[in-house]
Design an enzyme around this catalytic site. Structure first.
Site, short mmCIF file in Angstrom:
data_model
loop_
_atom_site.label_atom_id
_atom_site.label_comp_id
_atom_site.label_asym_id
_atom_site.label_seq_id
_atom_site.Cartn_x
_atom_site.Cartn_y
_atom_site.Cartn_z
N TYR A 88 0.74 -1.27 -0.14
CA TYR A 88 -0.14 -0.04 -0.07
C TYR A 88 0.75 1.32 -0.08
O TYR A 88 1.85 1.33 0.24
CB TYR A 88 -0.88 -0.03 1.01
CG TYR A 88 -0.78 0.03 2.48
CD1 TYR A 88 0.64 0.15 3.12
CD2 TYR A 88 -1.70 -0.13 3.47
CE1 TYR A 88 0.90 -0.20 4.48
CE2 TYR A 88 -1.46 -0.54 4.71
CZ TYR A 88 -0.10 -0.36 5.37
OH TYR A 88 0.02 -0.42 6.54
N GLU A 89 0.06 2.59 -0.09
CA GLU A 89 0.66 3.57 -0.58
C GLU A 89 2.03 3.52 -1.48
O GLU A 89 2.94 4.23 -1.34
CB GLU A 89 1.17 4.25 0.87
CG GLU A 89 0.05 4.58 1.89
CD GLU A 89 0.28 5.56 2.76
OE1 GLU A 89 0.95 6.63 2.76
OE2 GLU A 89 -0.39 5.18 3.96
N GLY A 90 1.54 2.83 -2.50
CA GLY A 90 2.37 2.66 -3.66
C GLY A 90 3.54 1.36 -3.39
O GLY A 90 4.01 1.38 -2.37
#
Lengths: 380, 329, 257
Positions: free
Chosen positions: A362-364
Site C-alpha cells: 500500500y501507499e505505492g
C-alpha cells in the site's frame, strides 16, 4: 547530520513505547483474531496528542517535527502494526492534505477535530481499476450548481467506516486524464455515501478496511479540496509524505520482530545450548539488526527533509521501499527462528509477518517506489 | 558500661508480633556474644502482661511505656517517648522489625537522635572492631550491601523471617521498668482518626509459614476463591502479584513484591505468576518455591524448586484435595 | 497551592545488576528512570494542582544524568524544577540527602511536599521522613489515598493488616505508595514544553552547605551479588499425577508440609 536523538525525541520514544507496551500489547492478538478496531486505544492516544503530531497549535496539533511523528508510528507499530497504520493513515493521508491544500474554513472545520483525534480520517484514492495506476480513476464528480455529485466506489480504504472525514478523489474530465481529477472532503453520513464490504485481510486485521460506495452523493462546493484538476497532484504529494508514515510502520514491525527473535534465540535451547550460540542464527540476527538500522536512518532522513520543507519524494520512497522489504524479510526470519512455535498464535511473530506484507503494497507498491526513485535519480 | 542491645517489641491488638520474637531470639545471641544485656521496649496501653513473654524470649530487662496516648501507633507520640528513653539510657543498638510501623517510626527517630539507620536488613554480623555490621538487599534484591553505622545507638530495622525465633523459656525472668510517657505536644500534629483492619482468620502475609499467591493467570476476581480454598486447608496466607492487583482482582494489601510485602515463608506457591524481577524480589527468599503456570518458559520456573506446567484451574483444586489427604494423615 | 515533589533517578528495576572492578554497582549502560514510586508522587501532585490550582516544583538531588529524569517530570506537567548537582558530593547516605533536600525545599514556598515511600535502588524508605523531621514538619508515610480540603490533608495510610486514616494541617510531608493513582503518560505537548520550563541547578554552597561538613553515618563497606536460586524439577504427568507427586515431595523430600 544528526546521528543521536535529541532529549525531546528520546522522551517521545519512551512515552510512546510505554504507551504501546501498556495499552496495546496485551490485546493485540485478540484484536487481530477478532478484527476489532482499536477504538479505546485511539481515544487514549488522541488524549496524548498523538493524532495531530505535526500540525500547528492553532489547529489543535502539537507542532512537533516529522521525526517525532515517525518515532510515534514506529513505536506503536513495534507492538501493534494495526494501531500504527490507523495513526499514519489518519494523519498523513487525511489530515495532512487538508492542512497542505485546504482553505482556512476547511482547516477550522475538518483539521481541528482530526488533529485532536475527536474525529478519525481516511483517504479514498484506490479503486478496483485504479491501484498503481491512479489515472484509472472511475469515480466521477459532476458539477451541479454550487455542489458536486459523486458516483463510484473506492476499495481497500484504511480507517473507513470508523472515520468521520474522508479525502476522496474523483474524475471530473476523463479527456484530461490525471489533470481531470479533483479531491473532495466527504463526511460519513452524507446521503448516498455508504460502506461496502469489510475486507478480510491477511494482516493488520484490526485496522478497519472497507469499500466506500458513492451513489449520487451531493458534496457542497466548499468541500472541494484545492482546485478542480489538482486532485492527482494532491494525491501524489499526500503519498510522498504518507510514505514516511508507512516506512515508520514497517520499521516498527521489523524492530518488534527482531527483538522477539533475539530474545527467543537466547532462551530456546536445542542441542545443549541456546540457539543464539549457533553462528547461522548469529549471522541472521546481525543481518536483521543491520538492515533495520539502515532502514531507520532512511526513515529519519526523510522525516528530517519533511520537517525542513525540503523535497522529500525520493527520500520517502527509498525509506518506504527499504523499510517494507526489510520488515518482510526480518519477520519471515523471525518466524523461522522460532521454528514450529513461530507458526502458531502463541507467539506474536506470525502476526508480525502477516502485518509486514502490506507495507510492500500500500501507499505505492515496491515497484512504484522504484519507479519514483528511478525518475528522480535519472534526472540527477 | 554495657548499655545493651535493645529490641523494640512491637505489639498489635495486645499481642506481640512474631517478628519481635525473632529479634529477641537473635538479640539474645548477639547479647551473649558481645557481653551486652538484652533489653526489650514495649509501647502501648495495658501492655504490662507482655513483659513476661519478652523475658521468656531472652530479655534481661523490659522497659514499659504504657499510656492511653500510646494505645495506637502515631509517629509523633512514639518518636517522642522513644527519643527520650534512648537519649537517657544510651543503648548500643536499637533493633526493630521492618514493619509498616517501623518503616515510619525508624527514620523519624534516627533523624531526631541524629544517627544513621540501616533499613530492612536481613543479617547482622557481630564484628570485633565495628561491633555490628548489617547486610541488606538493594536494587530489587539484585545485590546486597554491607553497612557500618558510625553513630550510636546503632539503629536498624529487620526484615521478617531473617532470624528464627527460639523456644521460649518460661523460667526466664527480667527486670521490668515502667517509664512515664511524656509526649511533646508539638509531636501531636498528625491526628489518628480511624484504624480499619481487615478481619481475617488467615495469617498475615509476612508472618505466614505458607503463602499461596495468584497472578495474571488467575484471570478474574472470583477465581481467587480456589486459592483461598487451598490456603485454608493448610492455614496459609493468600498473596498476589502486581498484575493481579492492577487488574483489580484483589486488594493492594495482598501484593507480594518489591513495592508490596516482602515475604520469606517456608513454602510459597505461585499460581499463574510469570515471575517478574519485582515479584521475585518479594518472595525469592522463601525456603521452598512451587510454580504452577501454563507457560513452560515463564521465568518463575527458574527460581522454583518444583514446577508444574499446566492449567492452574485444573491443578490447584487437585492440589487442595492432595493437601487435605496429607492433613488428615 | 505550592506543591513540592522530591524525585530521585533510579536504575530501571528490569536492569541486570553487576559489580564493576571497584566492587561498586556498575551503572554503565543501565537504563535510568524516574523512581517508580516518585512517579506516583508526581502524578498526585499534578492532580492536586488540577483540583486546587498552584504550582508543582520537582526537587532532585542528582548528577548530570539525573537531568533527563527531571525533564521527564516536567514533561508530565510539573512547572519547574530544582536540581542539586554538586560533583563535590561523594557517597551520600539517607541523613545527608535529607539535610541537603531540607535546605533546598526550605528555599521554596511549600504547602505540601510529596515523595514516593522509597526508592527502588536503596529501598530504605528514610529520606522524606528524615527531611520532614529536619524541617520540623509533620509527616504521613505510605499513603494510599490523599484528600486535601483547604489546608487540611486527610490521608489513608497502609498499616500491617489494614488502613489508618490520619489528618494533618498543612504544611506536611506525605510519602505515597504504588496504587494511590494511575500515573499519566507525558503528552506530546508536554514533552515539547519540558525544555522551556525553568530548571535551576544548585551547588551545595548555594544552599549554605559544605561537602566537608556533611558526614556519612551509614557507610556501605561493600556490595555482593546473591547466589542465584536454581530452578528445580518440572513435575511430569497429567494434572492429577503432578499434584499427587508434588504433595508427596513436599512432605517427604522438602519436608515443609
Amino acid at each position: 547530520m544528526m546521528f543521536e536523538l535529541s532529549e525531546d525525541h528520546v522522551m517521545m520514544r519512551k512515552m510512546v513505547r510505554d504507551f504501546a507496551e501498556n495499552e496495546c500489547a496485551a490485546g493485540a492478538e485478540e484484536r487481530d483474531e477478532k478484527e476489532e478496531f482499536p477504538s479505546e486505544i485511539w481515544h487514549k492516544l488522541a488524549e496524548l496528542g498523538l493524532a495531530g503530531i505535526t500540525f500547528p497549535e492553532k489547529y489543535g496539533g502539537v507542532e512537533a517535527d516529522y521525526l517525532s511523528y515517525a518515532i510515534a508510528v514506529e513505536e506503536l507499530s513495534r507492538v501493534d502494526a494495526s494501531v500504527g497504520v490507523t495513526v499514519s493513515a489518519h494523519s498523513s493521508l487525511c489530515a495532512n492534505p487538508i492542512y497542505l491544500f485546504g482553505t482556512e474554513e476547511q482547516k477550522q472545520k475538518y483539521l481541528v477535530p482530526l488533529a485532536s483525534g475527536e474525529k478519525i480520517g481516511a483517504f479514498g484514492l484506490t479503486e478496483p481499476m485504479a491501484g498503481s495506476d491512479a489515472s484509472g480513476t472511475r469515480t466521477t464528480a459532476v458539477k451541479d450548481g454550487n455542489d458536486y455529485i459523486i458516483n463510484g466506489s473506492k476499495i481497500f480504504i484504511t480507517n473507513a467506516y470508523e472515520a468521520d472525514t474522508y479525502v476522496v478523489t474523483a474524475q471530473m474530465d476523463k479527456s484530461k486524464g490525471n489533470k481531470g481529477i479533483a479531491a473532495f472532503i466527504l463526511e460519513k453520513g452524507m446521503p448516498g455515501f455508504t460502506f461496502g464490504k469489510k475486507e478480510k485481510k491477511m494482516g493488520i486485521r484490526s485496522s478497519a478496511t472497507y469499500e466506500l460506495v458513492f451513489d449520487n452523493v451531493r458534496v457542497p462546493g466548499e468541500n472541494l479540496l484545492g482546485e478542480e484538476g489538482q486532485g492527482f497532484k494532491i494525491a501524489m504529494i499526500t503519498l510522498d509524505f504518507g510514505r514516511i508514515g508507512i516506512a515508520s510502520q514497517a520499521l516498527g514491525i521489523a524492530q518488534g520482530a527482531y527483538e522477539q527473535a533475539k530474545n527467543y534465540a537466547k532462551e530456546r535451547v536445542q542441542f545443549g545450548q541456546p540457539i543464539a550460540q549457533f553462528q547461522a542464527n548469529q549471522f541472521k540476527l546481525a543481518d536483521m539488526a543491520t538492515q533495520i538500522e539502515a532502514a531507520r536512518l532512511l526513515v529519519y532522513q526523510s522525516a528530517y527533509l519533511a520537517t525542513q520543507h525540503k523535497p522529500v519524494s525520493k527520500a520517502s520512497a527509498m525509506a518506504k521501499l527499504h523499510a517494507s522489504e526489510t520488515a518482510m524479510w526480518v519477520t519471515t526470519q523471525a518466524v523461522q527462528m522460532h521454528g514450529g512455535y513461530g507458526y502458531t498464535r502463541e507467539y506474536p511473530v506470525e502476526r508480525m509477518m502477516r502485518d509486514a506484507k502490506i507495507t510492500e503494497i500500500y501507499e505505492g507498491t515496491s515497484e512504484v517506489q522504484r519507479i519514483v526513485i528511478a525518475s528522480h535519480i535519472l534526472k540527477e | 558500661m554495657p548499655k545493651g542491645i535493645w529490641i523494640f517489641v512491637e505489639q498489635a491488638a495486645g499481642k506481640i508480633r512474631k517478628i519481635s520474637f525473632e529479634l529477641l531470639s537473635q538479640g539474645r545471641k548477639i547479647a551473649d556474644q558481645t557481653g551486652e544485656p538484652l533489653v526489650a521496649v514495649i509501647i502501648g496501653e495495658k501492655v504490662a502482661n507482655l513483659a513476661k513473654e519478652a523475658a521468656e524470649y531472652g530479655a534481661d530487662k523490659v522497659y514499659l511505656l504504657d499510656s492511653p496516648q500510646l494505645a495506637q501507633y502515631t509517629t509523633g507520640a512514639y518518636t517522642s517517648v522513644l527519643t527520650k528513653l534512648l537519649r537517657n539510657e544510651e543503648p548500643q543498638a536499637f533493633l526493630m522489625g521492618h514493619t509498616a510501623l517501623a518503616k515510619d517510626l525508624a527514620p523519624r527517630l534516627a533523624q531526631r537522635l541524629g544517627v544513621g539507620l540501616a533499613s530492612d536488613i536481613i543479617d547482622i554480623e557481630v564484628n570485633q572492631e565495628k561491633f555490628l555490621l548489617f547486610k541488606r538487599p538493594v536494587f530489587t534484591g539484585s545485590a546486597f550491601s554491607f553497612v557500618e553505622i558510625l553513630t550510636k545507638p546503632l539503629l536498624a530495622t529487620v526484615r521478617a523471617k531473617s532470624f528464627v525465633a527460639s523456644e521460649p523459656d518460661p523460667t526466664r525472668q527480667a527486670e521490668v521498668i515502667e517509664v512515664a510517657a511524656e509526649i511533646d505536644p508539638g509531636d501531636l500534629k498528625v491526628i489518628l482518626k480511624d484504624v480499619a483492619l481487615i478481619v481475617t482468620s488467615r495469617p498475615a502475609l509476612t508472618e505466614a509459614d505458607i503463602v499461596i499467591s495468584g497472578g495474571r493467570g488467575m484471570k478474574a476476581k472470583e477465581n481467587f476463591t480456589i486459592l483461598e480454598d487451598l490456603a485454608d486447608v493448610v492455614g496459609a496466607a493468600v498473596g498476589a502479584s502486581r498484575a493481579a492487583v492492577d487488574s483489580g482482582w484483589i486488594d493492594n494489601q495482598f501484593q507480594v513484591g518489591q513495592t508490596g510485602s516482602i515475604v520469606a515463608p517456608t513454602l510459597y506457591i505461585a499460581c499463574g505468576i510469570s515471575g517478574a524481577i519485582q515479584h521475585i524480589a518479594g518472595m525469592g527468599a522463601s525456603k521452598v518455591i512451587i510454580a504452577i503456570n501454563k507457560d513452560p518458559d515463564a521465568p518463575i520456573f527458574n527460581v522454583a524448586d518444583y514446577g508444574i506446567v499446566g492449567d492452574l484451574f485444573e491443578v490447584v483444586p487437585l492440589l487442595t484435595e492432595e493437601f487435605k489427604k496429607l492433613v488428615n494423615e | 497551592m505550592n506543591i513540592v515533589v522530591l524525585m530521585k533517578q533510579t536504575v530501571d528495576t528490569e536492569a541486570k545488576i553487576v559489580l564493576n572492578s571497584d566492587g561498586k554497582i556498575d551503572t554503565n549502560g543501565v537504563t535510568l528512570v524516574i523512581n517508580p514510586l516518585d512517579e506516583y508522587a508526581i502524578e498526585e501532585a499534578l492532580r492536586i494542582k488540577e483540583r486546587l490550582g498552584g504550582e508543582v516544583t520537582i526537587v532532585t538531588l542528582g548528577g548530570d544524568q539525573a537531568t533527563a529524569a527531571v525533564r521527564s517530570a516536567l514533561a508530565m506537567g510539573a512547572d519547574k524544577a530544582v536540581q542539586i548537582n554538586d560533583p563535590a558530593l561523594g557517597e551520600v547516605d539517607e541523613g545527608m540527602a535529607a539535610t541537603i533536600l531540607a535546605k533546598a525545599v526550605q528555599t521554596l514556598p511549600h504547602d505540601i511536599v510529596l515523595a514516593g515511600v522509597m526508592d527502588t535502588d536503596n529501598g530504605s524508605a528514610q529520606v522524606a521522613v528524615r527531611m520532614a523531621e529536619k524541617m520540623e514538619l509533620p509527616s504521613i508515610s505510605s499513603v494510599t489515598k490523599l484528600d486535601i480540603d483547604e489546608s487540611l490533608a486527610t490521608a489513608k495510610r497502609v498499616i500491617d493488616g489494614g488502613l489508618a486514616t490520619l489528618e494533618v494541617t498543612l504544611p506536611a510531608v506525605i510519602t505515597v505508595v504504588q496504587g494511590i493513582n494511575e500515573v499519566r503518560y507525558p503528552s506530546v505537548a508536554g514533552i515539547m514544553k519540558a525544555k522551556k520550563k525553568p530548571l535551576t541547578v544548585l551547588k551545595l554552597s548555594d544552599l549554605g552547605l559544605d561537602a566537608s561538613n556533611l558526614a556519612v553515618q551509614a557507610k556501605v563497606l561493600k556490595f555482593t551479588l546473591p547466589i542465584p536460586r536454581q530452578g528445580g524439577k518440572k513435575l511430569p504427568g497429567e494434572p492429577a499425577e503432578a499434584a499427587s507427586l508434588l504433595a508427596r515431595l513436599l512432605r517427604e523430600e522438602a519436608k515443609v508440609l
